[in-house]
Design a protein around this motif. Structure first.
Motif, short mmCIF file in Angstrom:
data_model
loop_
_atom_site.label_atom_id
_atom_site.label_comp_id
_atom_site.label_asym_id
_atom_site.label_seq_id
_atom_site.Cartn_x
_atom_site.Cartn_y
_atom_site.Cartn_z
N ASP A 1 8.61 28.07 -19.05
CA ASP A 1 8.79 26.65 -19.33
C ASP A 1 7.83 25.76 -18.54
N GLY A 2 6.89 26.37 -17.79
CA GLY A 2 5.89 25.61 -17.05
C GLY A 2 6.24 25.31 -15.61
N PHE A 3 7.47 25.63 -15.19
CA PHE A 3 7.85 25.38 -13.80
C PHE A 3 7.14 26.36 -12.88
N LEU A 4 6.81 25.88 -11.68
CA LEU A 4 6.04 26.66 -10.72
C LEU A 4 6.92 27.16 -9.59
N SER A 5 6.61 28.34 -9.09
CA SER A 5 7.15 28.82 -7.82
C SER A 5 6.02 28.71 -6.82
N GLU B 1 10.60 25.27 -6.26
CA GLU B 1 10.50 25.58 -7.69
C GLU B 1 10.83 24.36 -8.54
N ASP B 2 10.45 23.16 -8.07
CA ASP B 2 10.82 21.93 -8.76
C ASP B 2 9.66 21.18 -9.40
N LEU B 3 8.47 21.76 -9.38
CA LEU B 3 7.32 21.13 -10.02
C LEU B 3 6.97 21.85 -11.32
N CYS B 4 6.50 21.08 -12.28
CA CYS B 4 6.18 21.64 -13.60
C CYS B 4 4.76 21.27 -13.98
N LEU B 5 4.08 22.18 -14.66
CA LEU B 5 2.73 21.90 -15.18
C LEU B 5 2.85 21.17 -16.51
N ASP B 6 1.94 20.21 -16.74
CA ASP B 6 1.83 19.51 -18.01
C ASP B 6 0.63 20.10 -18.74
N ILE B 7 0.81 21.32 -19.28
CA ILE B 7 -0.31 22.08 -19.81
C ILE B 7 -0.99 21.41 -21.00
N PRO B 8 -0.26 20.88 -22.01
CA PRO B 8 -0.99 20.26 -23.12
C PRO B 8 -1.67 18.94 -22.73
N GLN C 1 0.86 -1.18 0.00
CA GLN C 1 0.00 0.00 0.00
C GLN C 1 0.90 1.24 0.00
N PRO C 2 0.78 2.11 -1.01
CA PRO C 2 1.63 3.30 -1.05
C PRO C 2 1.22 4.31 0.01
N ILE C 3 2.19 5.03 0.52
CA ILE C 3 1.91 6.13 1.45
C ILE C 3 1.68 7.38 0.61
N VAL C 4 0.47 7.92 0.69
CA VAL C 4 0.07 9.05 -0.15
C VAL C 4 -0.12 10.27 0.75
N THR C 5 0.52 11.38 0.38
CA THR C 5 0.34 12.62 1.14
C THR C 5 -0.09 13.74 0.20
N LYS C 6 -0.83 14.69 0.76
CA LYS C 6 -1.26 15.88 0.02
C LYS C 6 -0.81 17.10 0.81
N LYS C 7 -0.36 18.13 0.07
CA LYS C 7 0.06 19.37 0.72
C LYS C 7 -0.38 20.55 -0.15
N ASP C 8 -0.83 21.62 0.51
CA ASP C 8 -1.27 22.81 -0.20
C ASP C 8 -0.15 23.84 -0.27
N TYR C 9 -0.06 24.52 -1.41
CA TYR C 9 0.93 25.57 -1.64
C TYR C 9 0.25 26.76 -2.29
N GLU C 10 0.74 27.94 -1.99
CA GLU C 10 0.29 29.15 -2.68
C GLU C 10 1.10 29.30 -3.96
N LEU C 11 0.41 29.53 -5.08
CA LEU C 11 1.08 29.71 -6.36
C LEU C 11 1.60 31.14 -6.45
N ILE C 12 2.91 31.27 -6.67
CA ILE C 12 3.53 32.60 -6.77
C ILE C 12 3.77 32.96 -8.23
N LEU C 13 4.27 32.01 -9.02
CA LEU C 13 4.69 32.31 -10.39
C LEU C 13 4.65 31.05 -11.24
N ILE C 14 4.29 31.20 -12.51
CA ILE C 14 4.44 30.13 -13.50
C ILE C 14 5.46 30.64 -14.51
N GLU C 15 6.58 29.96 -14.62
CA GLU C 15 7.64 30.33 -15.56
C GLU C 15 7.19 30.00 -17.00
#
Length: 156
Positions: free
Chosen positions: A97-101, A111-118, A81-95
């Motif tokens: 290249d799709g990377f988030l602050s 700043e290590d998460l990226c959106l998969d927009i398409p 059984q995988p250990i699944v966690t959720k955490k909330d963040y305030e969005l500051i900036l979308i670069e």
């Protein structure tokens, strides 16, 4: 001889998964099927057969890709059984290249998460809302050393 072993960092030895008996799996819980963390959408059990084991047939949907997986296991055997966690963040900036602050409630920036927009409608909506100057809170799902933004809501 002097012992000069040095450890730069370490963790508490926490695992990404824990064992769970196949017979105790329930719809809506999480299980690893074919190496992928899945949310159980259907589970059926068969009676004890000629060879002595009742079987659990588990159907799950990958929590990151949405792909469906099926598994079959004796109800007395352990699955992971995988250990699944959720955490909330305030969005500051979308670069560009799709990377988030992102900023957590302690004020730490990541700043290590990226959106998969398409490829993801939720991510497309996040970008559209951000471009309309909406203040957003993003929920990040973490499991088995993978992370993905799974939802957003407007700050009040």
């Amino acid at each position: 001889m002097e012992n000069d072993t040095q450890f730069d960092n370490g963790d508490a030895g926490a695992s990404d998964t824990i064992p769970i008996q196949a017979g105790s799996c329930k719809k809506g819980s999480f299980v690893v099927l074919k190496g992928n963390p899945c949310k159980i959408v259907e589970i059926t059990t068969s009676k004890t057969g000629k060879h002595g084991h009742a079987k659990a047939k588990i159907t799950g949907v990958d929590i990151f890709t949405g792909k469906k997986y099926m598994g079959l296991s004796p109800t007395s055997h352990n699955l992971m059984q995988p250990i699944v966690t959720k955490k909330d963040y305030e969005l500051i900036l979308i670069e560009d290249d799709g990377f988030l602050s992102l900023m957590d409630k302690d004020g730490s920036i990541r700043e290590d998460l990226c959106l998969d927009i398409p490829g993801d409608e939720i991510h497309l909506k996040i970008k559209e809302d951000f471009e309309c100057n909406k203040d957003l809170i993003l929920t990040v799902l973490k499991c088995m050393q993978k992370e993905k933004v799974i939802s957003s809501k407007e700050m009040k």
